[in-house]
Design a protein around this motif. Structure first.
Motif, PDB file in Angstrom:
ATOM      1  N   HIS A 165       2.650   1.732  -3.438  1.00 18.45           N
ATOM      2  CA  HIS A 165       1.775   2.170  -4.538  1.00 18.45           C
ATOM      3  C   HIS A 165       1.177   3.555  -4.292  1.00 18.45           C
ATOM      4  CE1 HIS A 165       1.889  -1.318  -7.207  1.00 18.45           C
ATOM      5  NE2 HIS A 165       2.147  -1.987  -6.101  1.00 18.45           N
ATOM      6  N   ALA A 166       0.979   3.917  -3.031  1.00 19.41           N
ATOM      7  CA  ALA A 166       0.516   5.291  -2.761  1.00 19.41           C
ATOM      8  C   ALA A 166       1.592   6.270  -3.231  1.00 19.41           C
ATOM      9  CB  ALA A 166       0.240   5.468  -1.263  1.00 19.41           C
ATOM     10  N   ARG A 220       1.837   6.291  -7.048  1.00 25.81           N
ATOM     11  CA  ARG A 220       0.730   7.046  -7.638  1.00 25.81           C
ATOM     12  C   ARG A 220       0.897   8.546  -7.412  1.00 25.81           C
ATOM     13  NH1 ARG A 220      -2.551   3.023  -5.245  1.00 25.81           N
ATOM     14  NH2 ARG A 220      -3.018   4.432  -3.526  1.00 25.81           N
ATOM     15  N   GLU A 245       0.819  -1.216   0.000  1.00 24.86           N
ATOM     16  CA  GLU A 245       0.000   0.000   0.000  1.00 24.86           C
ATOM     17  C   GLU A 245       0.855   1.270   0.000  1.00 24.86           C
ATOM     18  OE1 GLU A 245      -0.930  -2.735   1.423  1.00 24.86           O
ATOM     19  OE2 GLU A 245      -2.984  -3.018   0.708  1.00 24.86           O
ATOM     20  N   GLU A 286       0.246   9.919  -4.692  1.00 27.08           N
ATOM     21  CA  GLU A 286      -0.950  10.289  -3.926  1.00 27.08           C
ATOM     22  C   GLU A 286      -0.632  11.528  -3.093  1.00 27.08           C
ATOM     23  OE1 GLU A 286      -3.365   7.753  -4.735  1.00 27.08           O
ATOM     24  OE2 GLU A 286      -4.563   9.503  -4.178  1.00 27.08           O
TER      25      GLU A 286
END
Lengths: 355, 71, 249
Positions: free
Chosen positions: C107-108, C111, C104, C113
């Motif tokens: 990938h955050a 991305r 998690e 994020e």
């Protein structure tokens, strides 16, 4: 609104958009992938967000966050992915968050297959994750019903602040049928004062499922079960087909129910008083309705694309006062109308004897 | 006037403030607080320079620091 | 007499459950001070993990969500995507972020994020009783590496800040410590920079904060601060590993 010929998975996507859903977090898996494909295109068109997560585990937790932030949000997967989401779904139920989860069921267990099945019934209806909780589970049997139930799913999720599952299968997801959508896209959504959107001018909100004091957690469980009691009272849905005078009642849902309906027609032509009882809500199970449908029944036949799961709820609902037998295909095999008909006619000869 | 105030009942006696004080005036009290810890305290308030080092190292928001207003 | 240091607005008055000398309490205060100073208290949503800081929602006077173990970055993603104008931060420990939640967090960051992650690295699982974490040092004794972590059996500690700094989506990644005054001041500056990175929409920000665990390290709070300095900092060097030049300057 004119009818449109559309694939089930895509119709689910469009119906969600029409129901005001603006957020989808998902992950690729056959046989549901056309739904994320469709929404990847469609959601940005309505100012929404489609996000492919790194895993189904991440996806369901993004749903948790977005639902807790007050959005109408959904995810979809097939069997294997739904198993990965079970922990997150238990959290969502525990934290009392509304969302819609679509399961386009495929053969299991394990990697199983990619053909249609109904072998996730227990997982969907009996909770599936840890702790006492329930999903409200809707089982469409046509692409149009998928569209209609999708709107209802979001409303029920908000009404009960509980996750709602639309339980379809590979047939429904992949087949195309003409459908009609609600004309407008729902704009105003129910207010969610409990959501975490920044504590401006109010006390802080909390989205949480942790209750370290057992007294509080017990109280919380009872509060959740009050919701499930109300669901049982107000939300059951079922379809009856020739059950008024039926002596052999077939109990089946989803795609299997359509096959059973054709078998009932065949039996009726042969003078057999057969009927179909089709639950649309699998949880809450339509207990009263099935008892009414079986008022004149001598035999009940549960037909499923599994090794027999819903049959248990059929027996429980009838308090085992009637013989209930089972016919099913599994692993992606689909029962034929003829085979179901043969079961019905064999039971018709038996009359009231125990199957 | 008190330049550094200790909310004694929040103190867990970790002594991190005693090491942080450049004037070495923070000591652990003899008595126990409501949690059963010897709370940190200052008896020589006049030596406090209101630097806030104790406040910075306190994990439990025990300490409030004040200083005279410059006239 | 004017008050110059007191409990920040973004912290509640609740006493904290953390062990005596645990520096979680300091880190909570630093995050709260930054939120107050940037005037964000009513525009921030925090996400707490599973671990000692699971109860952080009792201490942050903010909208909070409690996330499943390892999933705080995903929950924070969900919140931020629904409310892009709000500030969203996730507060996680090393078991939560670097072990079960490794996918998690990666990938955050990948991305980009626009969330800020406060990553508390105390090289151990605290709440569940001192087990080995992905950041446990070689040779460090824990309840699940009783004879000291052995690389041949349990592999090597993960340097999260350096790992995430390689990802394009990361805009600000730094590692700081809170074991003494000077470092607490630097830690606060780093947390502020992370929040400013988010406010300026530059991408993913994370501050790894070396923190003590007196109880499970079997040391007094002050000995623990020394141990951190002598053992953790050599393996986990402090500094900025990714920083957009003009952020918050």
């Amino acid at each position: 609104m004119a009818k449109v010929l559309m694939k089930g998975n895509e119709a689910l996507g469009e119906a969600a958009v029409r129901a005001g859903c603006r957020f989808f977090f998902g992950y690729p898996i056959t046989p549901q992938s056309e739904l994320p494909h469709y929404l990847a295109q469609r959601l940005p068109e309505v100012g929404g967000l489609f996000l492919q997560a790194e895993s189904e585990v991440a996806a369901i937790n993004m749903v948790y966050g977005a639902a807790g932030a007050g959005a109408r949000v959904m995810t979809s997967s097939s069997s294997v992915g739904i198993s990965l989401k079970m922990e997150g779904i238990s959290y969502i139920a525990g934290a009392e968050l509304p969302c819609v989860i679509v399961n386009v069921v495929r053969g299991g267990p394990g990697l199983g297959g990619i053909q249609p099945a109904q072998s996730d019934y227990f997982q969907a209806v009996k909770g599936g994750g840890h702790g006492d909780y329930h999903l409200l589970v809707l089982a469409p049997a046509s692409v149009q019903e998928m569209v209609d139930l999708m709107a209802k799913a979001f409303d029920l999720a908000d009404k009960y602040r509980n996750p709602v599952m639309v339980l379809a299968d590979g047939i429904l997801g992949q087949m195309m049928e003409p459908v009609e959508f609600p004309a407008e896209i729902l704009q105003e959504l129910p207010a969610k004062p409990w959501a975490t959107d920044g504590a401006r001018g109010r006390g802080p909100n909390l989205i949480n499922s942790l209750y370290l004091e057992p007294e509080k957690l017990e109280e919380h469980n009872h509060r959740l079960f009050e919701k499930y009691r109300q669901m049982q009272e107000q939300e059951t849905m079922a379809e009856n087909y020739h059950t008024d005078d039926a002596e052999v009642v077939v109990a089946a849902y989803g795609s299997t129910a359509r096959i059973a309906k054709a078998a009932v027609d065949m039996a009726r032509k042969e003078g057999i008083k057969a009927g179909l009882f089709r639950p649309v809500t699998l949880y809450p199970f339509p207990t009263e309705e099935i008892n009414q449908a079986c008022a004149k029944a001598k035999q009940v036949l549960a037909v499923e694309m599994s090794m027999g799961q819903m049959i248990e709820d059929v027996k429980l609902s009838l308090n085992c006062r009637l013989p209930v037998s089972f016919y099913g295909r599994v692993g992606g095999m689909v029962p034929s109308t003829r085979a179901v008909y043969n079961e019905i006619s064999a039971l018709a000869q038996k009359g009231g004897e125990q199957a | 006037m008190e330049k550094v105030i200790f909310a004694e009942d929040r103190c867990k006696g970790c002594e991190m403030c005693t090491a942080a004080c450049p004037k070495g005036i923070i000591v652990m009290a003899k008595h126990l607080n409501s949690m059963g810890f010897h709370p940190a305290t200052v008896t020589e308030q006049e030596k406090c320079i209101s630097c806030g080092n104790c406040y910075r190292m306190c994990p439990d928001q025990v300490i409030t620091v004040r200083k005279e207003e410059k006239k | 007499m004017i008050t110059i240091y007191e409990r920040p607005q973004s912290l509640t008055a609740n006493t904290m459950h953390y062990c005596p000398g645990c520096t979680h309490g300091i880190i909570h205060r630093l995050v709260a001070e930054v939120i107050d100073e940037l005037d964000l208290r009513e525009d921030t949503v925090g996400v707490c993990p599973v671990g000692c800081s699971v109860l952080a929602y009792n201490y942050f006077n903010l909208d909070m969500q409690q996330a499943a173990h390892g999933r705080a970055p995903a929950v924070a993603t969900g919140i931020k995507r629904v409310h892009p104008a709000k500030v969203v931060f996730a507060y996680q420990g090393d078991g939560d972020l670097a072990s079960i939640g490794a996918a998690e967090i990666v990938h955050a960051a990948a991305r980009g994020e626009k969330i800020s992650v406060i990553f508390v690295n105390n090289a151990i699982y605290g709440m569940t009783g001192g087990q080995m974490a992905p950041t446990t040092l070689i040779g460090q004794e824990t309840t699940t590496s009783p004879n000291g972590r052995d690389a041949a059996v349990q592999g090597y500690p993960i340097r999260v800040a350096e790992m995430l700094a390689t990802l394009e989506g990361s805009a600000y990644i730094s590692r700081v410590s809170v074991h003494n005054n000077v470092n607490v001041i630097k830690a606060k500056a780093a947390i502020k920079k992370a929040f400013q990175t988010q406010l300026e929409g530059k991408g993913f920000s994370l501050v790894e904060i070396l923190s003590t665990c007196p109880t499970n390290w079997g040391l007094t709070p002050l000995e623990a601060a020394k141990w951190l300095e002598n053992n953790m900092i050599p393996y986990y060097p402090l500094g900025e590993f990714k920083a957009a030049k003009e952020v918050g300057s």
